[in-house]
Design a protein around this motif. Structure first.
Motif, PDB file in Angstrom:
ATOM      1  N   HIS A 186       0.497 -12.838 -14.477  1.00 48.58           N
ATOM      2  CA  HIS A 186       1.072 -12.296 -13.104  1.00 48.58           C
ATOM      3  C   HIS A 186       0.043 -12.516 -11.962  1.00 48.58           C
ATOM      4  CE1 HIS A 186       3.010  -9.263 -16.026  1.00 48.58           C
ATOM      5  NE2 HIS A 186       4.069 -10.418 -15.688  1.00 48.58           N
ATOM      6  N   PRO A 187       0.105 -13.787 -11.368  1.00 42.94           N
ATOM      7  CA  PRO A 187      -1.060 -14.020 -10.443  1.00 42.94           C
ATOM      8  C   PRO A 187      -0.523 -13.345  -9.021  1.00 42.94           C
ATOM      9  CG  PRO A 187       0.651 -16.107 -10.979  1.00 42.94           C
ATOM     10  CD  PRO A 187       0.847 -15.057 -11.963  1.00 42.94           C
ATOM     11  N   GLU A 188       0.431 -12.981  -8.810  1.00 44.64           N
ATOM     12  CA  GLU A 188       0.707 -12.140  -7.378  1.00 44.64           C
ATOM     13  C   GLU A 188      -0.202 -11.005  -7.534  1.00 44.64           C
ATOM     14  OE1 GLU A 188       3.124 -13.368  -9.335  1.00 44.64           O
ATOM     15  OE2 GLU A 188       3.753 -15.035  -8.310  1.00 44.64           O
ATOM     16  N   ASP A 189       0.273 -10.245  -8.765  1.00 44.68           N
ATOM     17  CA  ASP A 189      -0.528  -8.878  -8.991  1.00 44.68           C
ATOM     18  C   ASP A 189      -1.998  -9.247  -8.816  1.00 44.68           C
ATOM     19  OD1 ASP A 189       1.919  -7.679  -9.026  1.00 44.68           O
ATOM     20  OD2 ASP A 189       1.930  -7.806 -11.182  1.00 44.68           O
ATOM     21  N   GLY A 190      -2.773 -10.316  -9.385  1.00 47.27           N
ATOM     22  CA  GLY A 190      -3.877 -10.522  -9.327  1.00 47.27           C
ATOM     23  C   GLY A 190      -4.608 -10.830  -7.886  1.00 47.27           C
ATOM     24  N   ASP A 191      -3.777 -11.554  -7.173  1.00 44.61           N
ATOM     25  CA  ASP A 191      -4.097 -11.409  -5.499  1.00 44.61           C
ATOM     26  C   ASP A 191      -4.116 -10.322  -4.870  1.00 44.61           C
ATOM     27  OD1 ASP A 191      -4.083 -14.340  -6.073  1.00 44.61           O
ATOM     28  OD2 ASP A 191      -2.148 -14.557  -5.538  1.00 44.61           O
ATOM     29  N   THR A 192      -3.277  -9.378  -5.246  1.00 44.50           N
ATOM     30  CA  THR A 192      -2.996  -8.014  -4.514  1.00 44.50           C
ATOM     31  C   THR A 192      -4.594  -7.191  -5.166  1.00 44.50           C
ATOM     32  OG1 THR A 192      -0.727  -8.023  -4.428  1.00 44.50           O
ATOM     33  CG2 THR A 192      -1.832  -6.128  -4.372  1.00 44.50           C
ATOM     34  N   ALA A 193      -4.780  -7.226  -6.111  1.00 45.76           N
ATOM     35  CA  ALA A 193      -5.974  -6.368  -6.653  1.00 45.76           C
ATOM     36  C   ALA A 193      -7.158  -6.943  -6.327  1.00 45.76           C
ATOM     37  CB  ALA A 193      -5.933  -6.413  -8.266  1.00 45.76           C
ATOM     38  N   LEU A 194      -7.275  -8.314  -5.911  1.00 45.69           N
ATOM     39  CA  LEU A 194      -8.622  -8.834  -5.329  1.00 45.69           C
ATOM     40  C   LEU A 194      -8.711  -8.236  -3.909  1.00 45.69           C
ATOM     41  CD1 LEU A 194      -8.753 -12.202  -6.939  1.00 45.69           C
ATOM     42  CD2 LEU A 194     -10.493 -10.317  -7.361  1.00 45.69           C
ATOM     43  N   ARG A 195      -7.452  -8.298  -3.262  1.00 40.04           N
ATOM     44  CA  ARG A 195      -7.534  -7.964  -1.654  1.00 40.04           C
ATOM     45  C   ARG A 195      -7.988  -6.602  -1.714  1.00 40.04           C
ATOM     46  NH1 ARG A 195      -2.633 -10.982  -1.248  1.00 40.04           N
ATOM     47  NH2 ARG A 195      -1.418  -9.114  -1.748  1.00 40.04           N
ATOM     48  N   HIS A 196      -7.397  -5.619  -2.760  1.00 41.57           N
ATOM     49  CA  HIS A 196      -8.020  -4.260  -2.675  1.00 41.57           C
ATOM     50  C   HIS A 196      -9.272  -4.307  -2.821  1.00 41.57           C
ATOM     51  CE1 HIS A 196      -4.037  -2.174  -2.168  1.00 41.57           C
ATOM     52  NE2 HIS A 196      -3.545  -2.876  -3.169  1.00 41.57           N
ATOM     53  N   ALA A 197      -9.847  -5.003  -3.980  1.00 45.88           N
ATOM     54  CA  ALA A 197     -11.426  -5.149  -4.112  1.00 45.88           C
ATOM     55  C   ALA A 197     -12.168  -5.480  -2.612  1.00 45.88           C
ATOM     56  CB  ALA A 197     -11.339  -6.145  -5.283  1.00 45.88           C
ATOM     57  N   ARG A 198     -11.863  -6.536  -2.108  1.00 46.72           N
ATOM     58  CA  ARG A 198     -12.389  -6.697  -0.926  1.00 46.72           C
ATOM     59  C   ARG A 198     -12.309  -5.797   0.171  1.00 46.72           C
ATOM     60  NH1 ARG A 198     -13.249 -12.260  -0.019  1.00 46.72           N
ATOM     61  NH2 ARG A 198     -14.739 -11.305   1.974  1.00 46.72           N
ATOM     62  N   LEU A 199     -11.274  -4.908   0.081  1.00 53.25           N
ATOM     63  CA  LEU A 199     -11.338  -3.919   1.157  1.00 53.25           C
ATOM     64  C   LEU A 199     -12.136  -2.820   0.927  1.00 53.25           C
ATOM     65  CD1 LEU A 199      -7.244  -3.974   1.929  1.00 53.25           C
ATOM     66  CD2 LEU A 199      -9.159  -4.606   3.377  1.00 53.25           C
TER      67      LEU A 199
END
Length: 387
Positions: A196-209
């Motif tokens: 589920h790469p889209e969920d992975g992208d979202t999770a990494l954005r939250h991590a950077r924030l």
């Protein structure tokens, strides 16, 4: 039939005397119980201070039998059971306290927290989670949330961990931004494993924030881009990591070099690696530089200089490997041999010690009596490298 007042005059003093006698007997019994209860309690404390836990438990059980309504005795007994590893008995004690209708709210919260600790120590994590959640809004709210955070980490329930950490941060307990970012990184890895790469992208954005300074989101971002074949995206993430967290860049130095070669950006990557190596030399950076500048003569020169500045076994091993890897390679020079000797001597020095088997105290010289714990004959007659 007429009532004789004479009997009334006789009966009143007798009734008064019997009432006074009964009250005296009750008072003596109460005083005796009060004396016996503190005596048993202090006896238990004395035994506990002398590290005689078995006898202390017996004393506290005796005290509870004399005064079953004393909550402090129950708490002491339950904590002793938990420390002894008798979690079932500790649970029974604390559940008995929670079952009392006359228990004050403060003591009820305390018993609930103790019960949650019992479940946690016993490995009953689902029951521990329920017990900690019941403390929401109580005096043990912060302690319970911290315990829940540890519990979620152990069970790898990352979303629940994010929620609890955010509540702790909002309550002013402290900063949990780094931990929250790591939780999101774990969720990104789980999303990739589930494709589920889209969920992975979202999770990494939250991590950077959550933690813009953290190295891990950039490491994972570059690795994910490289796996997708997005070489420029991988290099961009890792170039940002090189600037923001140069120490952490060692984790991806070889991947960075391989990606730069594949993307046709070897010269720019080599300049960046050399600049970073000049500031903070490591074997990981040296190996990445060797991938971009593979000339054997240059590698050997770089290794020798590194060995002079950083006499490590890894550098010595690599230099030896290069000088014996193929025929026609010149043997080690006198300076190179001395560098290898210095590196081996430095690495061997911590192992040329004796270690006390009782307390772990290490010394260059052998002692018949340990200077640390004063035990006799506690040093094995072999050095650490011989054990």
């Amino acid at each position: 039939m007429a009532f004789d007042l004479q009997w009334l005059l006789i009966g009143l003093p007798i009734a008064f005397a019997l009432g006074w006698l009964g009250s005296r007997l009750d008072l003596r019994q109460w005083k005796r119980e009060q004396r016996e209860s503190p005596r048993a309690y202090f006896k238990g404390l004395n035994l506990l201070l002398n590290e005689q836990q078995d006898k202390a438990i017996d004393a506290f059980i005796e005290a509870v039998q004399h005064d079953p309504d004393t909550t402090e005795l129950h708490f002491a007994l339950g904590n002793l059971f938990r420390r002894r590893g008798e979690y079932e008995r500790a649970v029974r004690v604390h559940e008995h306290l929670l079952g009392r209708a006359d228990l004050a709210q403060a003591d009820r919260d305390r018993a609930q927290y103790a019960l949650a600790q019992d479940f946690m120590k016993a490995g009953l994590f689902d029951r521990a989670e329920q017990a900690y959640q019941a403390l929401d809004g109580s005096a043990f709210d912060t302690e319970a949330r911290l315990a829940l955070l540890t519990l979620h980490e152990r069970s790898r329930a990352w979303r629940a961990a994010v929620e609890v950490a955010q509540k702790l941060e909002r309550s002013g307990t402290g900063s949990f931004s780094t931990r929250i970012a790591h939780y999101w990184c774990e969720l990104a890895l789980e999303a990739d494993a589930a494709q589920h790469p889209e969920d992975g992208d979202t999770a990494l954005r939250h991590a950077r924030l959550a933690a813009p300074h953290l190295a891990r989101p950039l490491v994972i971002t570059g690795q994910r881009a490289a796996r997708r074949g997005d070489l420029n995206g991988a290099l961009k993430a890792w170039n940002e990591l090189l600037v923001a967290q140069p120490t952490a860049f060692n984790l991806v130095a070889k991947d960075y070099a391989a990606t730069a070669l594949a993307a046709g950006q070897a010269d720019a990557a080599l300049d960046r690696l050399r600049e970073l190596y000049a500031r903070a030399p490591t074997m990981d950076l040296l190996a990445a530089i060797a991938m971009l500048d593979p000339a054997p003569e240059g590698q050997r020169v770089r290794l020798f200089r590194h060995l002079q500045d950083q006499p490590t076994l890894s550098a010595a091993q690599e230099l030896l490997r290069q000088t014996t890897a193929a025929d026609g390679v010149a043997p080690l020079t006198a300076e190179e041999t001395q560098g290898v000797r210095d590196a081996v001597g430095r690495a061997a020095k911590p192992l040329q010690r004796y270690r006390c088997a009782a307390c772990g105290f290490e010394a260059q010289h052998y002692f018949w009596q340990c200077p640390g714990c004063l035990s006799w004959d506690s040093y094995p007659p072999q050095r650490l490298e011989d054990l």
